[in-house]
Design a protein around this motif. Structure first.
Motif, PDB file in Angstrom:
ATOM      1  N   PHE A  89      30.936-125.896  70.418  1.00  0.00           N
ATOM      2  CA  PHE A  89      32.081-125.493  69.718  1.00  0.00           C
ATOM      3  C   PHE A  89      32.558-126.211  68.617  1.00  0.00           C
ATOM      4  N   LEU A 128      36.528-122.168  79.172  1.00  0.00           N
ATOM      5  CA  LEU A 128      35.757-121.923  77.830  1.00  0.00           C
ATOM      6  C   LEU A 128      36.838-121.398  76.603  1.00  0.00           C
ATOM      7  N   HIS A 129      37.820-120.525  77.230  1.00  0.00           N
ATOM      8  CA  HIS A 129      38.629-119.951  76.519  1.00  0.00           C
ATOM      9  C   HIS A 129      39.597-121.182  75.945  1.00  0.00           C
ATOM     10  N   ALA A 132      37.617-123.632  73.556  1.00  0.00           N
ATOM     11  CA  ALA A 132      37.356-122.974  72.144  1.00  0.00           C
ATOM     12  C   ALA A 132      38.888-123.012  71.321  1.00  0.00           C
ATOM     13  N   LEU A 139      37.606-117.320  71.562  1.00  0.00           N
ATOM     14  CA  LEU A 139      36.538-116.877  72.376  1.00  0.00           C
ATOM     15  C   LEU A 139      36.454-115.379  72.654  1.00  0.00           C
ATOM     16  N   THR A 163      41.645-112.177  76.577  1.00  0.00           N
ATOM     17  CA  THR A 163      40.687-112.641  75.661  1.00  0.00           C
ATOM     18  C   THR A 163      39.968-111.437  75.025  1.00  0.00           C
TER      19      THR A 163
END
Ligand SMILES: [Zn+2]
Length: 271
Positions: A89, A128-129, A132, A139, A163
């Motif tokens: 990222f 991960l959201h 990011a 994401l 998301t």
């Protein structure tokens, strides 16, 4: 609608960008991926990559290795993968990317019980959201097939986490893919980006448009009825002329032949 291409991670990234620039693509979706487009290699070549992106006026989206697990049965390994995602990222953000597309799990589904697989996926996607977002990236989660993560499971994920998604029309059209229309019936408003490629409606082959059995004209018409944003042609033929031919085909389907011919003249004015 604008059309993009994705670098083969086996090839030098700058050469890939030049190839897509000469073919007249509108944007690139950079897959930050071994061996040639790792975070280290991107950092080492950052100036040349940015100069090339600017010279073609390319917008940038980002993409991550399909084999990075999001539901790995070993937590220590999953944690290491999340850290590797975060490094990737960083690399994508350094090139000005805004979107980050990740896949659902690719490991065989029988390795662990389904509720565990589902809970691990949701937990990883949430992490991960956040990673990011901290880097200015939005994401997006991409569909693969029902054994990876089903439409029903996507519904559960989205009820827990707001998301967006990358709709992969090729993946949705495989024998275990649940169908584009079924995805759209549920997630139309979540689609922020699209991947398009052809296959025999059984396996995930990433063929040029028209080389497989997907009704591309129908898929494009369905997409066009609600969508007007980025489409990446994920055509993985080693002969890249098939990528360029797929771009022409998509433009003709979207805009009509006449408009397509006019566009070409605009790009290459006659003397
Ligand atoms: Zn895809």
């Amino acid at each position: 609608m604008i059309i993009g291409a994705m670098n083969s991670p086996k090839n030098d990234l700058v050469s890939e960008l030049q190839l897509f620039g000469e073919m007249g693509f509108d944007f690139v979706e950079i897959t930050v991926e071994s061996p040639a487009a790792t975070p280290e290699k991107i950092a080492a070549n950052k100036k040349a990559i940015l100069d090339t992106l600017h010279s073609y006026n390319f917008g940038v989206l980002s993409h991550y290795p399909w084999y990075f697990s999001v539901a790995h049965p070993y937590q220590t390994i999953q944690d290491a993968i999340i850290r590797e995602f975060a490094r990737a990222f960083d690399a994508a953000a350094s090139l000005g990317a805004k979107y980050a597309t990740i896949h659902t799990e690719f490991m065989p589904a029988g390795i662990q019980d389904r509720p565990v697989h589902r809970a691990k996926t949701i937990d990883s996607v949430k992490k991960l959201h956040k990673e990011a977002a901290e880097r200015g990236l939005q994401l997006l989660i991409e569909n693969y097939n029902a054994s990876s993560f089903s439409i029903k499971e996507f519904k559960e994920l989205f009820s827990d986490l707001d998301t967006g998604m990358t709709l992969d029309i090729g993946h949705a059209s495989t024998s275990d893919g649940e169908g584009m229309s079924n995805y759209l019936a549920q997630f139309k408003k979540r689609v922020r980006h699209v991947h398009l490629h052809d296959n025999d409606k059984r396996q995930d082959q990433h063929l040029p448009l028209g080389a497989g059995k997907i009704d591309i004209a129908k898929a494009v018409a369905e997409l066009k009825s609600f969508y007007d944003a980025t489409i990446t042609l994920e055509v993985h033929s080693s002969d890249r002329e098939y990528l360029e031919a797929s771009k022409d085909r998509l433009e003709i389907l979207w805009y009509g032949k006449e408009h397509h011919e006019r566009n070409k003249e605009y790009q290459m004015p006659k003397k």
